[in-house]
Design a protein around this motif. Structure first.
Motif, PDB file in Angstrom:
ATOM      1  N   LEU A 168      24.041  51.568  28.797  1.00 40.49           N
ATOM      2  CA  LEU A 168      23.374  52.430  29.767  1.00 40.49           C
ATOM      3  C   LEU A 168      22.819  51.627  30.942  1.00 40.49           C
ATOM      4  O   LEU A 168      22.895  52.062  32.097  1.00 40.49           O
ATOM      5  N   MET A 169      22.267  50.455  30.658  1.00 35.26           N
ATOM      6  CA  MET A 169      21.747  49.613  31.735  1.00 35.26           C
ATOM      7  C   MET A 169      22.872  49.119  32.633  1.00 35.26           C
ATOM      8  O   MET A 169      22.702  49.015  33.856  1.00 35.26           O
ATOM      9  N   SER A 170      24.029  48.848  32.066  1.00 34.97           N
ATOM     10  CA  SER A 170      25.175  48.408  32.863  1.00 34.97           C
ATOM     11  C   SER A 170      25.668  49.520  33.775  1.00 34.97           C
ATOM     12  O   SER A 170      26.043  49.271  34.931  1.00 34.97           O
ATOM     13  N   ILE A 171      25.655  50.735  33.285  1.00 34.12           N
ATOM     14  CA  ILE A 171      26.042  51.871  34.126  1.00 34.12           C
ATOM     15  C   ILE A 171      25.056  52.038  35.271  1.00 34.12           C
ATOM     16  O   ILE A 171      25.444  52.317  36.416  1.00 34.12           O
ATOM     17  N   GLU A 172      23.781  51.837  35.015  1.00 37.33           N
ATOM     18  CA  GLU A 172      22.776  51.918  36.081  1.00 37.33           C
ATOM     19  C   GLU A 172      22.983  50.822  37.129  1.00 37.33           C
ATOM     20  O   GLU A 172      22.810  51.062  38.324  1.00 37.33           O
ATOM     21  N   LEU A 173      23.358  49.629  36.687  1.00 36.93           N
ATOM     22  CA  LEU A 173      23.671  48.561  37.646  1.00 36.93           C
ATOM     23  C   LEU A 173      24.830  48.951  38.545  1.00 36.93           C
ATOM     24  O   LEU A 173      24.800  48.709  39.759  1.00 36.93           O
ATOM     25  N   MET A 174      25.852  49.543  37.961  1.00 36.36           N
ATOM     26  CA  MET A 174      27.004  49.955  38.752  1.00 36.36           C
ATOM     27  C   MET A 174      26.624  51.048  39.754  1.00 36.36           C
ATOM     28  O   MET A 174      27.066  51.019  40.914  1.00 36.36           O
ATOM     29  N   LEU A 175      25.792  51.985  39.354  1.00 29.53           N
ATOM     30  CA  LEU A 175      25.361  53.027  40.276  1.00 29.53           C
ATOM     31  C   LEU A 175      24.482  52.468  41.392  1.00 29.53           C
ATOM     32  O   LEU A 175      24.554  52.929  42.534  1.00 29.53           O
ATOM     33  N   ASN A 176      23.663  51.471  41.093  1.00 27.53           N
ATOM     34  CA  ASN A 176      22.855  50.844  42.135  1.00 27.53           C
ATOM     35  C   ASN A 176      23.724  50.081  43.135  1.00 27.53           C
ATOM     36  O   ASN A 176      23.407  50.036  44.327  1.00 27.53           O
ATOM     37  N   ALA A 177      24.815  49.493  42.668  1.00 27.04           N
ATOM     38  CA  ALA A 177      25.739  48.827  43.588  1.00 27.04           C
ATOM     39  C   ALA A 177      26.372  49.843  44.534  1.00 27.04           C
ATOM     40  O   ALA A 177      26.535  49.579  45.725  1.00 27.04           O
ATOM     41  N   VAL A 178      26.712  51.005  44.008  1.00 24.41           N
ATOM     42  CA  VAL A 178      27.250  52.067  44.857  1.00 24.41           C
ATOM     43  C   VAL A 178      26.215  52.506  45.883  1.00 24.41           C
ATOM     44  O   VAL A 178      26.542  52.738  47.058  1.00 24.41           O
ATOM     45  N   ASN A 179      24.961  52.606  45.472  1.00 26.05           N
ATOM     46  CA  ASN A 179      23.903  52.986  46.405  1.00 26.05           C
ATOM     47  C   ASN A 179      23.747  51.971  47.531  1.00 26.05           C
ATOM     48  O   ASN A 179      23.529  52.348  48.687  1.00 26.05           O
ATOM     49  N   ILE A 180      23.841  50.701  47.213  1.00 24.13           N
ATOM     50  CA  ILE A 180      23.737  49.672  48.250  1.00 24.13           C
ATOM     51  C   ILE A 180      24.877  49.814  49.246  1.00 24.13           C
ATOM     52  O   ILE A 180      24.682  49.723  50.466  1.00 24.13           O
ATOM     53  N   ASN A 181      26.095  50.054  48.747  1.00 32.16           N
ATOM     54  CA  ASN A 181      27.228  50.265  49.642  1.00 32.16           C
ATOM     55  C   ASN A 181      27.043  51.501  50.512  1.00 32.16           C
ATOM     56  O   ASN A 181      27.339  51.475  51.709  1.00 32.16           O
ATOM     57  N   LEU A 182      26.566  52.588  49.925  1.00 29.14           N
ATOM     58  CA  LEU A 182      26.346  53.805  50.708  1.00 29.14           C
ATOM     59  C   LEU A 182      25.350  53.578  51.832  1.00 29.14           C
ATOM     60  O   LEU A 182      25.572  54.014  52.971  1.00 29.14           O
ATOM     61  N   MET A 183      24.262  52.901  51.520  1.00 26.50           N
ATOM     62  CA  MET A 183      23.235  52.658  52.541  1.00 26.50           C
ATOM     63  C   MET A 183      23.733  51.701  53.620  1.00 26.50           C
ATOM     64  O   MET A 183      23.489  51.912  54.816  1.00 26.50           O
TER      65      MET A 183
END
Length: 117
Positions: free
Chosen positions: A47-62
């Motif tokens: 679950l923590m790894s999935i959250e890391l991946m979603l945070n990477a997507v957020n950085i790209n979006l921003m």
């Protein structure tokens, strides 16, 4: 016409940061999330790894939102949506893990066999 990505920087409070720095940071976060997802046997770590991946997507979006159209807030809206989905995913995932731990006394992914005949 889009500006040259090698010359484009994103303004910050401490000066300007090039777009490539955000992309490299997001790539490192995403790759470490994928590595943790593949190599982990602990469900909480997955679950923590999935959250890391979603945070990477957020950085790209921003970063791309500010790079492509600094006046519009399209990337920020999608980021808020991804954060909302990630929070719901974490809540449901942890609830499922607590239920499995109560029944099986483990969070090891290899020992979950609830769907086997």
């Amino acid at each position: 016409m889009l500006p040259d990505p090698m010359e484009t920087t994103i303004a910050g409070s401490s000066g300007t940061i090039p777009l490539q720095a955000y992309l490299v940071l997001a790539a490192v976060l995403f790759c470490s999330g994928v590595w943790g997802l593949i190599n982990s046997r602990n469900a909480v770590r997955v679950l923590m790894s999935i959250e890391l991946m979603l945070n990477a997507v957020n950085i790209n979006l921003m970063a791309f939102s500010d790079y492509l159209d600094g006046q519009l807030i399209r990337g920020q809206v999608f980021t808020i949506f991804v954060i909302t989905v990630a929070a719901a995913e974490a809540a449901v995932g942890l609830a499922i893990l607590l239920s499995l731990y109560r029944n099986r006394d483990t969070v090891d992914m290899e020992r979950f066999n609830l769907l086997r005949w």
